[in-house]
Design a protein around this motif. Structure first.
Motif, short mmCIF file in Angstrom:
data_model
loop_
_atom_site.label_atom_id
_atom_site.label_comp_id
_atom_site.label_asym_id
_atom_site.label_seq_id
_atom_site.Cartn_x
_atom_site.Cartn_y
_atom_site.Cartn_z
N PHE A 1 5.00 -20.47 -0.77
CA PHE A 1 3.80 -19.59 -1.11
C PHE A 1 3.85 -18.52 -0.04
CE2 PHE A 1 -0.34 -18.70 0.12
CZ PHE A 1 -0.84 -18.06 -1.10
N PHE A 2 4.24 -18.83 1.07
CA PHE A 2 4.31 -17.78 2.12
C PHE A 2 5.47 -16.64 1.95
CE2 PHE A 2 2.72 -20.16 6.13
CZ PHE A 2 1.30 -20.33 5.55
N ASP A 3 6.42 -17.25 1.01
CA ASP A 3 7.49 -16.17 0.72
C ASP A 3 6.96 -15.42 -0.51
OD1 ASP A 3 9.28 -17.27 2.42
OD2 ASP A 3 10.54 -18.53 0.99
N LEU A 4 6.31 -16.06 -1.02
CA LEU A 4 5.55 -15.28 -2.46
C LEU A 4 4.74 -14.21 -1.98
CD1 LEU A 4 5.06 -14.92 -5.47
CD2 LEU A 4 2.81 -16.67 -5.05
N ILE A 5 3.76 -14.66 -0.96
CA ILE A 5 2.77 -13.49 -0.45
C ILE A 5 3.60 -12.66 0.30
CG2 ILE A 5 0.82 -13.34 0.98
CD1 ILE A 5 0.19 -14.79 -1.58
N GLY A 6 4.72 -12.59 0.87
CA GLY A 6 5.54 -11.86 1.61
C GLY A 6 5.97 -11.06 0.65
N ALA A 7 6.48 -11.24 -0.48
CA ALA A 7 7.03 -10.26 -1.58
C ALA A 7 6.23 -9.85 -2.50
CB ALA A 7 8.22 -11.29 -2.41
N LEU A 8 4.97 -9.72 -2.52
CA LEU A 8 4.11 -9.20 -3.35
C LEU A 8 3.34 -7.94 -2.76
CD1 LEU A 8 2.32 -12.32 -4.98
CD2 LEU A 8 3.73 -10.58 -6.22
N PRO A 9 3.07 -7.00 -3.39
CA PRO A 9 2.47 -5.64 -2.77
C PRO A 9 0.92 -6.02 -2.46
CG PRO A 9 2.95 -5.39 -5.15
CD PRO A 9 3.42 -6.89 -4.97
N MET A 10 0.78 -5.76 -1.21
CA MET A 10 -0.73 -5.99 -1.03
C MET A 10 -1.01 -5.32 0.30
SD MET A 10 -1.01 -10.16 -0.28
CE MET A 10 -0.27 -10.68 -1.73
N ALA A 11 -2.24 -5.28 0.89
CA ALA A 11 -2.36 -4.96 2.36
C ALA A 11 -2.20 -6.11 3.05
CB ALA A 11 -4.09 -4.55 2.32
N GLU A 12 -1.65 -5.69 4.36
CA GLU A 12 -1.50 -6.75 5.28
C GLU A 12 -2.57 -7.65 5.74
OE1 GLU A 12 1.20 -9.27 7.10
OE2 GLU A 12 1.75 -7.42 5.97
N GLN A 13 -3.84 -7.13 5.50
CA GLN A 13 -4.96 -7.98 5.61
C GLN A 13 -4.98 -8.97 4.61
OE1 GLN A 13 -4.94 -4.73 5.78
NE2 GLN A 13 -6.56 -3.77 6.80
N TRP A 14 -4.93 -8.68 3.54
CA TRP A 14 -4.86 -9.87 2.38
C TRP A 14 -3.70 -10.95 2.75
CZ3 TRP A 14 -8.90 -8.29 2.86
CH2 TRP A 14 -9.65 -6.93 2.19
N ARG A 15 -2.93 -10.31 2.91
CA ARG A 15 -1.62 -11.50 3.30
C ARG A 15 -2.14 -12.59 4.42
NH1 ARG A 15 2.19 -7.08 2.72
NH2 ARG A 15 3.52 -7.35 0.98
N ALA B 1 9.31 -11.69 -12.55
CA ALA B 1 8.49 -10.88 -11.83
C ALA B 1 9.21 -9.99 -10.61
CB ALA B 1 7.43 -11.94 -10.95
N GLN B 2 10.43 -10.22 -10.80
CA GLN B 2 11.45 -9.35 -9.71
C GLN B 2 10.95 -9.86 -8.22
OE1 GLN B 2 11.21 -5.43 -11.37
NE2 GLN B 2 12.87 -5.74 -12.75
N LEU B 3 10.82 -10.90 -7.98
CA LEU B 3 10.53 -11.25 -6.79
C LEU B 3 11.65 -11.97 -6.10
CD1 LEU B 3 7.27 -12.94 -7.35
CD2 LEU B 3 7.60 -10.65 -6.58
N LYS B 4 11.93 -11.45 -4.76
CA LYS B 4 13.00 -12.07 -3.86
C LYS B 4 12.69 -13.30 -3.16
CE LYS B 4 15.38 -7.60 -3.56
NZ LYS B 4 16.00 -6.46 -2.71
N ILE B 5 12.43 -14.54 -3.83
CA ILE B 5 12.10 -15.71 -3.12
C ILE B 5 13.19 -16.90 -3.49
CG2 ILE B 5 9.83 -15.34 -3.19
CD1 ILE B 5 9.43 -17.10 -5.79
N GLY B 6 14.52 -16.23 -3.83
CA GLY B 6 15.63 -17.25 -4.13
C GLY B 6 16.13 -18.16 -2.94
N GLY B 7 16.03 -17.60 -1.68
CA GLY B 7 16.28 -18.27 -0.40
C GLY B 7 15.22 -19.55 -0.22
N GLY B 8 14.22 -19.48 -0.47
CA GLY B 8 13.22 -20.44 -0.20
C GLY B 8 13.50 -21.47 -1.50
#
Length: 402
Positions: free
Chosen positions: A171-185, A304-311
């Motif tokens: 989940f942390f990997d997902l949140i890190g890969a998505l576009p959003m303000a750092e406060q929301w992360r 979704a073109q998200l780079k979470i393959g390592g996780g």
């Protein structure tokens, strides 16, 4: 003449029943400790009395509201330990402040939690467990911990159970890969352990219409959000001084100020994009058998073109190791929204449950907590994973709920 009545003699007095129950728990504890010790774990007994601020800051809302906290004659705020993971980590750091060595600890002791609205649930209970600190082979340690937990429960006589698994790190990997303000992360990561509150927060982040921080302090936060950080800190310091606010729940005035300023900063941030919120909800809806979940997640990430393959690679490697160590994967269900109720978890989490016991059905659980020791004072992050067993619930499950 009426015959003399013989008194009714119960088959076992309450005192005898209690003695039998305690003896059964001691026998069970011995079996569990044999499993842990055979795997190289050192038995410890951390102090029951602990500094309150550590648990208030690191345990999470569910535990924080159920702690027994009081001030000792010297003015220090202390608590009865609500679990044994944090006390074990504090003991490790007392022996190795620089966190340079690997260690395996096990325990079987009492923990204390208030049970609001349910007088039948014990406020004092036993918790057996094991903590593996410092192993760099994370997936292997994860697999061995869950295998150890299952072996201990088997040795105590439990055969009928289910396994629930999650992965906070994914989940942390997902949140890190998505576009959003750092406060929301930061805020979304802080709420993943509270599913209902998380979804409410997600809806409010999309709107960000001034209701993000509701309550008596809304006006203050709105005013602070219009100032730069230096001006806001000075103004807030004046307000706290004027109000003569004393430290609350183990938090200093500086920590209270930092938290309020962080909330004011969030009020200035842009709303969360709706497409981003939808992707988060779609991810959290993923559940099922672990092998199928891996395929679904890879398809989700690719679409979704998200780079979470390592996780996901680490997730799949952990599953293979679990199978190698004898973990019954066929009894396991993965739930992307599952994070347990402790905020210090950072990766793999699991629970063993017996649904027939209802609210008492969570028999054992655990997970990875790679940042906890650093939060407790270690000079760096230390990989760590552990498990706990609610021994009275385990005994109840073994006896078929009677």
């Amino acid at each position: 003449m009426m015959g003399r009545k013989e008194p009714l003699m119960p088959s076992a007095s309450p005192r005898n029943a209690d003695a039998d129950r305690l003896q059964a728990l001691e026998t069970q504890a011995s079996a569990i400790q044999d499993v842990f010790r055979h795997s190289g774990y050192q038995f410890i007994d951390p102090p029951i009395l602990q500094p309150a601020d550590v648990f208030l800051n690191l345990s999470g809302e569910d535990i924080r509201h159920r702690m027994y906290v009081f001030t000792d004659p010297g003015g220090d705020e202390v608590c009865l330990r609500p679990d044994l993971t944090i006390p074990t980590c504090r003991l490790y750091l007392a022996q190795d402040a620089k966190a340079t060595r690997s260690a395996k600890y096990c325990y079987n002791g009492r923990a204390f939690r208030y049970q609001p609205g349910d007088p039948t649930r014990p406020r004092e209970f036993r918790q057996a467990g094991a903590e593996w600190i410092g192993s760099r082979k994370r997936e292997q340690a994860d697999a061995k911990i869950i295998a150890l937990t299952i072996e201990a429960c088997h040795r105590a006589g439990l055969n009928d159970y289910q396994i629930k698994m999650g992965d906070v790190g994914l989940f942390f990997d997902l949140i890190g890969a998505l576009p959003m303000a750092e406060q929301w992360r930061r805020r979304l990561k802080r709420y993943i352990w509270q599913p209902a509150a998380f979804h409410e927060l997600l809806d409010r982040l999309v709107k960000n219409d001034g209701t993000l921080h509701r309550g008596p302090g809304t006006g203050l936060l709105n005013a602070l959000s219009k100032l730069d950080e230096e001006e806001a800190r000075a103004a807030l310091g004046d307000v706290l001084d004027l109000a003569q606010i004393a430290p609350v729940g183990g938090r200093s005035i500086e920590e209270i100020a930092d938290r309020l300023l962080a909330q004011a900063s969030e009020a200035r941030a842009d709303a969360l994009p709706r497409d981003t919120a939808k992707l988060i909800n779609d991810y959290l809806a993923i559940s099922g058998s672990p092998k199928r979940v891996v395929m679904r997640m890879r398809n989700f990430a690719k679409k979704a073109q998200l780079k979470i393959g390592g996780g996901l690679d680490r997730f799949e490697h952990r599953l293979d190791l679990m199978a190698d160590f004898g973990v019954p994967i066929n009894r396991m269900t993965f739930d992307a929204e599952f994070g347990r109720n402790m905020e210090y978890y950072t990766g793999f989490v699991f629970e063993l449950t017996v649904p027939a016991l209802g609210d008492n059905g969570q028999i054992a659980g655990g997970g990875r907590y790679d940042t906890l020791l650093h939060d407790l004072g270690a000079p760096k992050e230390v990989p760590a994973v552990g498990c706990m067993i609610r021994t009275e619930r385990l005994a109840l499950a073994v006896k078929g709920g009677t």
